[in-house]
Design an enzyme around this catalytic site. Structure first.
Site, PDB file in Angstrom:
ATOM      1  N   HIS A   1      -4.651  -3.451  -4.969  1.00 59.63           N
ATOM      2  CA  HIS A   1      -3.324  -4.079  -5.090  1.00 59.63           C
ATOM      3  C   HIS A   1      -3.402  -5.591  -5.291  1.00 59.63           C
ATOM      4  O   HIS A   1      -2.568  -6.338  -4.784  1.00 59.63           O
ATOM      5  CB  HIS A   1      -2.454  -3.758  -3.862  1.00 59.63           C
ATOM      6  CG  HIS A   1      -0.980  -3.755  -4.167  1.00 59.63           C
ATOM      7  ND1 HIS A   1      -0.005  -3.801  -3.200  1.00 59.63           N
ATOM      8  CD2 HIS A   1      -0.320  -3.721  -5.362  1.00 59.63           C
ATOM      9  CE1 HIS A   1       1.188  -3.778  -3.755  1.00 59.63           C
ATOM     10  NE2 HIS A   1       1.030  -3.730  -5.066  1.00 59.63           N
TER      11      HIS A   1
ATOM     12  N   ASP B   1      -2.092   0.038   6.331  1.00 63.81           N
ATOM     13  CA  ASP B   1      -0.983  -0.396   5.494  1.00 63.81           C
ATOM     14  C   ASP B   1       0.347  -0.107   6.185  1.00 63.81           C
ATOM     15  O   ASP B   1       0.595   1.038   6.595  1.00 63.81           O
ATOM     16  CB  ASP B   1      -1.053   0.344   4.151  1.00 63.81           C
ATOM     17  CG  ASP B   1      -0.322  -0.376   3.043  1.00 63.81           C
ATOM     18  OD1 ASP B   1       0.535  -1.211   3.350  1.00 63.81           O
ATOM     19  OD2 ASP B   1      -0.621  -0.103   1.872  1.00 63.81           O
TER      20      ASP B   1
ATOM     21  N   ASN C   1       0.583  -5.646   6.835  1.00 62.89           N
ATOM     22  CA  ASN C   1       1.898  -6.102   7.258  1.00 62.89           C
ATOM     23  C   ASN C   1       2.468  -5.108   8.256  1.00 62.89           C
ATOM     24  O   ASN C   1       1.925  -4.034   8.457  1.00 62.89           O
ATOM     25  CB  ASN C   1       2.866  -6.308   6.080  1.00 62.89           C
ATOM     26  CG  ASN C   1       2.847  -5.198   5.062  1.00 62.89           C
ATOM     27  OD1 ASN C   1       2.186  -5.301   4.038  1.00 62.89           O
ATOM     28  ND2 ASN C   1       3.564  -4.126   5.335  1.00 62.89           N
TER      29      ASN C   1
ATOM     30  N   CYS D   1       2.071  -6.581   1.072  1.00 63.00           N
ATOM     31  CA  CYS D   1       0.706  -6.080   0.871  1.00 63.00           C
ATOM     32  C   CYS D   1      -0.192  -7.083   0.148  1.00 63.00           C
ATOM     33  O   CYS D   1      -1.199  -7.546   0.679  1.00 63.00           O
ATOM     34  CB  CYS D   1       0.732  -4.775   0.083  1.00 63.00           C
ATOM     35  SG  CYS D   1       1.709  -3.456   0.816  1.00 63.00           S
TER      36      CYS D   1
END
Length: 398
Positions: free
Chosen positions: A137, A39, A335, A77
């Site tokens: 998420h 992440d 990302n 995300c």
């Protein structure tokens, strides 16, 4: 609707004929899949892409497999993860933005459209065991409750088992954990860390799978919280990097680009991009600023090395269970370097995501946790071009 029964039901057992539906079985040639998603990790943060950060497990996978150098993300995300798990443009599946918000339009509902199949659903229909350890998420905030609704949670989108957190980030020492469809307390043990826990749960999923479904392939998604803020790692991982980054972001950027050229991940002759307009030269900073910013980068580096060690544990478990040779391993990031860190490392999430001024928060709150100041951000992103890259996937195929 009741399924047609191809057998025969007579008056007595002797006159009846039993029938069982054909089980979906592996054909023996289907590979296992381990997909590791980090992440907010930049493409030059791995050692195999020119970093001074120690990532031996990831570097080892790169040495045995392939390194990709043209991997682009959304870059947020939820949209990246939605595209990754559906194979479609994030706008078309309802995840234009973060899962935190439903904008009232079909391209941004905070969840993936129910009519769009996700990768674990497709794999499960084809005989795979499907497991997720870590970040999800992909469900709206209003659905992250003990009572659900659960239709956008992992188990209803194709995963057989889930252990991790549903929101975009969490505290690494006191995470908000969910097991399958219910909240749980973190294990009460001294020195607990979420990355270590996720690796352990991944290994447990693998052991359960090989014990009870030895002939079926598996899909395991290990979605670490690292290196999203808060940067939290054991002290011994952080302190080793303080001396490494005292040279500052200007020298570190040029050193990384030089190594990238040597590794052939960027073309020979690639020029270093100019320093961002809102970033001061390292030499213009006060000694106090240099000291604080060095420690923030050291925390990031220690967090990543610690995460790499957990990836190494899972890979070693594959070897120990004689699964490694038939497993595709992919390592990537959702990302690139986060832009949530303000000029002095303070979180500015509202400004970075929504373009609004950041409300002041008390130190110690999760939303106020330290980020890296913008001088370190280009270090993780493109050094010789202007685009934002996440970590290109590393593929180890046997």
């Amino acid at each position: 609707m009741q399924q047609e029964f191809p057998g025969r039901i007579g008056t007595t057992v002797a006159e009846s004929e039993a029938w069982w539906p054909e089980q979906q079985a592996a054909n023996g040639s289907q590979p296992n899949i381990l997909m590791v998603i980090l992440d907010d990790t930049g493409w030059s943060d791995f050692g195999c892409f020119g970093s001074e950060i120690n990532t031996p497990a990831i570097d080892g996978l790169a040495e045995e497999g392939l390194r990709y150098t043209n991997f682009h993300v959304t870059p947020l995300c939820s949209p990246t993860r939605a595209s990754l798990l559906t194979g479609r443009n994030h706008h078309s599946v309802g995840m234009r933005f973060l899962a935190d918000a439903d904008t009232g339009f079909p391209n941004s509902r905070g969840c993936v459209r129910p009519d769009v199949p996700m990768l674990p659903e497709i794999l499960r229909r084809n005989g795979y065991g499907t497991y997720l350890a870590g970040k999800w998420h992909l469900a709206p905030l209003n659905e992250l409750t003990p009572a659900g609704p659960f239709h956008n949670w992992p188990l209803n989108r194709g995963f057989d088992r889930f252990y991790g957190f549903l929101d975009g980030c969490t505290d690494q020492y006191s995470p908000e954990l969910v097991a399958d469809n219910h909240s749980i307390e973190p294990p009460a043990r001294e020195g607990y860390h979420l990355s270590e826990d996720l690796a352990q749960q991944s290994i447990r999923f693998l052991k359960d799978h090989t014990t009870y479904r030895p002939h079926a392939p598996f899909f395991l998604q290990l979605a670490l919280g690292a290196t999203h803020a808060p940067f939290q790692a054991p002290r011994e991982y952080i302190e080793k990097y303080i001396d490494v980054f005292t040279k500052g972001w200007d020298k570190t950027r040029s050193d990384r680009l030089k190594r990238q050229v040597e590794l052939c991940v960027v073309p020979d002759g690639t020029a270093l991009t100019e320093r961002l307009a809102d970033v001061r030269a390292w030499e213009e900073l006060s000694s106090t600023e240099q000291d604080v910013f060095t420690h923030l980068q050291a925390a990031f580096a220690g967090f990543l090395e610690h995460a790499d060690a957990q990836i190494g544990r899972v890979v070693q478990a594959l070897r120990a269970m004689d699964l490694y040779e038939n497993t595709i391993v992919l390592v990537m990031s959702d990302n690139g370097a986060s832009r949530e860190g303000g000029p002095h490392g303070r979180c500015r999430l509202q400004r970075a995501v929504f373009g609004r001024p950041q409300a002041r928060r008390r130190a110690g709150q999760l939303a106020a946790s330290a980020r890296r100041p913008p001088g370190w951000r280009p270090l993780s992103g493109g050094l010789g071009h202007g685009g934002q890259h996440a970590v290109p996937p590393l593929q180890a195929v046997r």
